[in-house]
Motif scaffolding. Structure first.
Motif, short mmCIF file in Angstrom:
data_model
loop_
_atom_site.label_atom_id
_atom_site.label_comp_id
_atom_site.label_asym_id
_atom_site.label_seq_id
_atom_site.Cartn_x
_atom_site.Cartn_y
_atom_site.Cartn_z
N GLY A 315 0.79 -1.23 0.00
CA GLY A 315 0.00 0.00 0.00
C GLY A 315 0.81 1.26 0.00
O GLY A 315 0.22 2.36 -0.08
N GLY A 316 2.13 1.17 0.10
CA GLY A 316 2.96 2.37 0.03
C GLY A 316 2.81 3.30 1.21
O GLY A 316 3.17 4.48 1.12
N GLY A 317 2.27 2.80 2.34
CA GLY A 317 2.15 3.65 3.53
C GLY A 317 1.02 4.65 3.47
O GLY A 317 1.03 5.64 4.22
N ARG A 318 0.00 4.40 2.62
CA ARG A 318 -1.11 5.34 2.48
C ARG A 318 -2.43 4.60 2.67
O ARG A 318 -2.75 3.69 1.90
N GLY A 319 -3.20 4.94 3.68
CA GLY A 319 -4.55 4.45 3.87
C GLY A 319 -4.66 2.94 3.93
O GLY A 319 -3.72 2.23 4.31
N ASP A 320 -5.85 2.42 3.52
CA ASP A 320 -6.06 0.98 3.48
C ASP A 320 -5.34 0.37 2.29
O ASP A 320 -5.25 0.99 1.22
N VAL A 321 -4.88 -0.86 2.45
CA VAL A 321 -4.23 -1.55 1.33
C VAL A 321 -5.28 -2.19 0.43
O VAL A 321 -5.26 -2.01 -0.78
N VAL A 322 -6.21 -2.94 1.02
CA VAL A 322 -7.27 -3.61 0.25
C VAL A 322 -8.60 -3.27 0.91
O VAL A 322 -8.77 -3.46 2.12
N VAL A 323 -9.55 -2.78 0.12
CA VAL A 323 -10.90 -2.49 0.59
C VAL A 323 -11.86 -3.37 -0.20
O VAL A 323 -11.87 -3.33 -1.43
N SER A 344 -6.06 8.51 13.45
CA SER A 344 -7.42 9.05 13.27
C SER A 344 -8.16 8.35 12.14
O SER A 344 -9.39 8.29 12.14
N GLN A 345 -7.44 7.81 11.15
CA GLN A 345 -8.07 7.15 10.01
C GLN A 345 -8.25 5.64 10.22
O GLN A 345 -9.00 5.00 9.48
N GLU A 346 -7.56 5.08 11.20
CA GLU A 346 -7.59 3.65 11.46
C GLU A 346 -7.42 2.84 10.17
O GLU A 346 -8.26 2.01 9.81
N PRO A 347 -6.33 3.05 9.43
CA PRO A 347 -6.13 2.30 8.19
C PRO A 347 -5.88 0.82 8.48
O PRO A 347 -5.43 0.44 9.57
N PHE A 369 -4.11 -1.55 11.43
CA PHE A 369 -5.00 -2.67 11.72
C PHE A 369 -4.70 -3.78 10.72
O PHE A 369 -4.42 -3.50 9.55
N GLY A 370 -4.81 -5.01 11.18
CA GLY A 370 -4.63 -6.12 10.24
C GLY A 370 -5.85 -6.29 9.36
O GLY A 370 -5.82 -6.04 8.16
N VAL A 371 -6.97 -6.71 9.99
CA VAL A 371 -8.24 -6.90 9.29
C VAL A 371 -9.29 -6.11 10.06
O VAL A 371 -9.48 -6.33 11.26
N MET A 372 -9.98 -5.23 9.37
CA MET A 372 -11.06 -4.44 9.98
C MET A 372 -12.37 -4.86 9.33
O MET A 372 -12.54 -4.75 8.11
N VAL A 373 -13.31 -5.35 10.16
CA VAL A 373 -14.64 -5.72 9.67
C VAL A 373 -15.62 -4.68 10.20
O VAL A 373 -15.80 -4.55 11.42
N GLN A 374 -16.26 -3.98 9.30
CA GLN A 374 -17.22 -2.94 9.65
C GLN A 374 -18.56 -3.25 9.01
O GLN A 374 -18.68 -3.27 7.78
N GLY A 375 -19.58 -3.49 9.84
CA GLY A 375 -20.87 -3.80 9.28
C GLY A 375 -20.84 -5.14 8.55
O GLY A 375 -19.87 -5.89 8.59
N VAL A 394 3.59 -0.99 21.95
CA VAL A 394 2.30 -1.68 21.84
C VAL A 394 1.14 -0.69 21.83
O VAL A 394 0.12 -0.93 21.16
N GLU A 395 1.26 0.44 22.52
CA GLU A 395 0.14 1.39 22.55
C GLU A 395 -0.06 2.11 21.23
O GLU A 395 -1.12 2.71 21.00
N TRP A 396 0.91 2.05 20.33
CA TRP A 396 0.78 2.70 19.03
C TRP A 396 0.40 1.73 17.92
O TRP A 396 0.31 2.12 16.77
N ARG A 397 0.16 0.50 18.27
CA ARG A 397 -0.25 -0.48 17.26
C ARG A 397 -1.77 -0.51 17.13
O ARG A 397 -2.50 -0.04 18.00
N GLY A 398 -2.24 -1.12 16.06
CA GLY A 398 -3.65 -1.39 15.90
C GLY A 398 -3.95 -2.85 16.20
O GLY A 398 -3.05 -3.65 16.46
N HIS A 399 -5.24 -3.20 16.15
CA HIS A 399 -5.63 -4.57 16.42
C HIS A 399 -5.33 -5.45 15.21
O HIS A 399 -5.37 -5.01 14.07
N ALA A 400 -5.07 -6.72 15.49
CA ALA A 400 -4.84 -7.65 14.37
C ALA A 400 -6.14 -7.93 13.63
O ALA A 400 -6.20 -7.86 12.40
N ILE A 401 -7.21 -8.28 14.36
CA ILE A 401 -8.53 -8.49 13.76
C ILE A 401 -9.52 -7.71 14.61
O ILE A 401 -9.60 -7.91 15.83
N SER A 402 -10.28 -6.83 13.98
CA SER A 402 -11.23 -5.99 14.69
C SER A 402 -12.61 -6.17 14.07
O SER A 402 -12.78 -6.02 12.86
N LEU A 403 -13.58 -6.53 14.93
CA LEU A 403 -14.97 -6.67 14.49
C LEU A 403 -15.80 -5.59 15.15
O LEU A 403 -15.80 -5.47 16.39
#
Length: 750
Positions: A315-323, A344-347, A369-375, A394-403
């Motif tokens: 993804g080149g360090g920009r936003g989500d890699v795969v949507v 703030s963007q939770e990519p 975030f590794g995998v973000m499931v929304q809706g 660890v406090e600057w990381r995102g979740h691996a799988i988030s539902l």
């Protein structure tokens, strides 16, 4: 008249009767021929005869094999790494042919806890015989290399060499079997017999053993291959005409270079993955060529994308890699990396917005975030390796799988590391979380404001906290391992404001606090039940608030520094309830197609866990049900009638805990000799013994169940098959062949 004496001998140069002198030369020639024949019939010197009889191809192969065998004597044959909570860096043991090196003493100490016999090198006869046997084998190989052998003896030599690595594997597995089947029944932790694997992973409670064959073993295999195949290869090379040898070598090099160039050209990826997606029809299966695709990908139609484990989406360090916006999308076999990192963007590496997606067999790394499931929902997220970011705190990381705000998902057999939370579930219902491995993160499983979810057979270890279940209803926890949680949190399992939870057959070990509970259950008429769990080797086994009213029966509390700790006023009355009856969930089994490794299909979700029922909880926690309590390793009672239940109640108390409740500053001395001294004084002087925190009216004399283990003899069968196949190839090459051989004429002396 005398007979004519005949012509005089010819003179050199043809003098005499005018002949040319040919008779003289004929006589000289005959003398030379006669002399040569005499020389050929004379016996040759011994060295010359030996050189004529040596098969040089076999001599070269024997010399190389002897060198490999000599190196194998000095190299490790097998290595083992034991990962235990007390040793985060692991304990290592290396097996040479004649000795064992490494952390043998420390491993023996850990083995004592589960009753495995200590490793004693003096008992292993093979260690003493290895060097003499190897020296004898090297001598035999060299001797047979200089002697012309019949075909059957060559086959026997190959078999002898191939049997060496095979025997090594069989012997190692036999010793491991012996150690796993000679358990001490009086050990602190009782386990069933098991077989550690000679190659691969064996897990026993929260101990993990990784074993593999080392360099010396593969040198033995190489020596066997040289003996079996080396002479044939050397003869094939030597039989080539001399002028063809460099030509053949050059041709092989050119073919290799040309083939690599052609392969690189054929596998060069197109400019953009988006072009492949745009060109595909809805529902199509797209096999993505290997390569690095430096782009952000949006999938807006049903598709199946196969990366073959060689396609990388960067993804080149920009936003989500795969949507993924469409329904019925399947993504398999990719490396997905380098999302943005703006909090703030939770990519995310992969963001799922639709329904019925399958995300399987991918590696997701260097993302927020590794995998973000929304809706949406009814997704399958399985067999992925997810590493959000090991380079930041660890406090600057995102979740691996988030539902979030989703339902009906299956999350199974993912390998998660270096995340904030391994699996974070919020406002999401009817999900099934099975067989995942989560370590080196903040919280392994973080579960809030959700209902009707199942968590089974997950391994959550080496995190700041294992599993946190808060503000949720109808939860099943079964067969999970929650271990080695340390740091400021250090909780294996935290329950807060939970209703209708059933916890069964979980292993909660080596944490600062095994189970911490508050407001469990939170609502009248609800229940929280713990059944057949192992709570062992924790600083505090159970840390309970006065707001808990759970039922505990047939659990094992083993060697916790403090078995039960409490907080709040009136604690003793709230914690010391007695037994009743408990109705377990009618469908507590977690056997579904997904759990068994099958494919449940899109949207197929295991049934919601049924609500456990228990007696009224007005009297606080209950420590037995149906006449059976729990096993406590520090119980000092007896069983006169032999029914397996102690004749006196078990009472947990702590002089140190009583003082600490009145003077909170004493908490500084927890887990120190000062705490142990105060508790010992309470045992010696009953007058100063505080009131018991709990009372189990029917303590069990032995642990009710043995914890399951992994590791069996399957690796032995696999290793045997591989080695037999390797040995069969050379034997096939050495099989007898019918050849027409020209026989030399035998001279018969006259």
């Amino acid at each position: 008249m005398s007979p004519h004496p005949g012509p005089p001998p010819p003179l050199p140069g043809g003098a005499g009767d005018g002949s040319t002198g040919t008779g003289w030369w004929k006589e000289i020639a005959m003398n030379v021929v006669t002399s040569e024949r005499a020389q050929t019939t004379a016996p040759e010197p011994t060295a010359a005869a030996w050189l004529r009889r040596v098969e040089w191809d076999r001599l070269v192969a024997a010399t190389v094999a002897a060198m490999l065998l000599f190196l194998a004597m000095r190299m490790p044959l097998w290595t083992m790494t034991l990962l235990a909570p007390q040793y985060p860096g692991g304990l290592h043991m290396t097996a040479y042919g004649d000795r064992l090196e490494g952390d043998v003493r420390e491993i023996n100490i850990l083995n004592h806890y589960i009753g495995m016999k200590p490793i004693d090198q003096d008992e292993v006869l093979e260690l003493r015989l290895f060097k003499p046997a190897m020296i004898a084998l090297i001598v035999v190989v060299l001797v047979l290399g200089v002697v012309r052998l019949p075909h059957w003896l060559k086959v026997a030599e190959s078999l002898l060499i191939w049997l060496l690595p095979l025997a090594l594997v069989l012997d190692l597995q036999w010793w491991l079997y012996r150690y796993g089947h000679s358990m001490d029944p009086k050990a602190p932790l009782r386990l069933p017999a098991f077989t550690p694997r000679v190659v691969g992973t064996t897990r026993v409670m929260n101990f993990h053993n990784e074993a593999e064959l080392a360099t010396g073993f593969w040198l033995l295999v190489a020596a066997a291959a040289v003996i079996s195949l080396g002479p044939s290869l050397l003869r094939a090379l030597w039989e080539l005409p001399r002028f063809l040898r460099p030509v053949a070598a050059a041709a092989l090099v050119l073919a290799f270079v040309a083939g690599g160039a052609a392969d690189a050209h054929a596998q060069a990826p197109p400019a953009r993955l988006a072009d492949l997606i745009a060109a595909a029809e809805p529902g199509a299966a797209v096999h993505v060529p290997p390569g690095v695709y430096r782009e952000q990908v949006v999938i807006d139609k049903p598709l199946t994308l196969y990366g073959g484990r060689r396609a990388v989406i960067d993804g080149g360090g920009r936003g989500d890699v795969v949507v993924v916006k469409a329904n019925d999308v399947e993504i398999r076999g990719f490396t997905i990396r380098n999302s943005g990192d703006a909090v703030s963007q939770e990519p995310a590496g992969v963001r799922l917005l639709g329904h019925h997606a399958v995300l399987a067999d991918n590696r997701i790394e260097s993302v927020y975030f590794g995998v973000m499931v929304q809706g949406g929902g009814h997704h399958q997220i399985e067999f992925n390796v997810i590493r959000p970011n090991a380079r930041v705190a660890v406090e600057w990381r995102g979740h691996a799988i988030s539902l979030w705000n989703t339902e009906g998902n299956i999350i199974r057999r993912n390998d998660i590391m270096y995340a904030k939370d391994g699996i974070y579930i919020s406002f999401s219902h009817h999900n099934f979380v099975h067989g995942n491995t989560i370590h080196k993160s903040r919280f392994g499983i973080h579960y809030m404001y959700a209902e009707d979810n199942r968590f089974t057979d997950n391994i959550v270890t080496d995190n700041l906290a294992g599993a946190l279940v808060m503000y949720s209803k109808r939860v099943l926890l079964k067969g999970n391992e929650l271990s080695n949680s340390h740091g400021n949190t250090g909780i294996g399992l935290l329950l807060k404001n939970v209703d209708d939870l059933w916890a069964e057959a979980n292993r909660i070990t080596a944490n600062r606090s095994g189970i911490t509970m508050e407001e469990a259950p939170a609502s009248p008429g609800s229940a929280v039940v713990f059944h057949r769990n192992l709570v062992a080797l924790n600083g505090v086994g159970l840390a309970l608030m006065t707001t808990t009213a759970a039922t505990f029966y047939e659990n094992s509390f083993v060697d916790n520094t403090v078995q039960v700790s409490g907080r709040g006023s009136g604690l003793s009355a709230a914690l010391a309830g007695h037994g009743g009856t408990v109705t377990p969930p009618a469908a507590a089994s977690t056997q579904t197609a997904a759990a068994a490794g099958g494919h449940t299909g899109h949207g197929a979700v295991p049934p919601a866990p049924p609500r456990p029922t228990a007696p009224a909880t007005a009297a606080g926690n209950r420590w037995s049900a149906e006449g059976r309590g729990n096993f406590w390793s520090d119980y000092a009672g007896y069983d006169a009638n032999g029914d397996g239940i102690g004749d006196r109640p078990y009472r947990a108390w702590s002089a140190f805990a009583a003082l600490r409740d009145r003077q909170p500053a004493l908490d500084l001395f927890r887990f120190t000799p000062a705490q142990q001294a105060l508790d010992a004084a309470g045992r010696l002087f009953p007058l100063v013994r505080p009131e018991a925190l709990i009372e189990d009216p029917a303590p069990l004399m032995v642990p009710p169940t043995a914890m399951p283990t992994t590791g069996d003899g399957h690796s032995l069968l696999a290793a045997s098959i591989v080695l037999l196949v390797l040995a069969g190839g050379p034997l096939w090459l050495l099989r007898p062949r019918q050849r027409a051989r020209a026989r030399r004429p035998v001279a018969v002396p006259s």
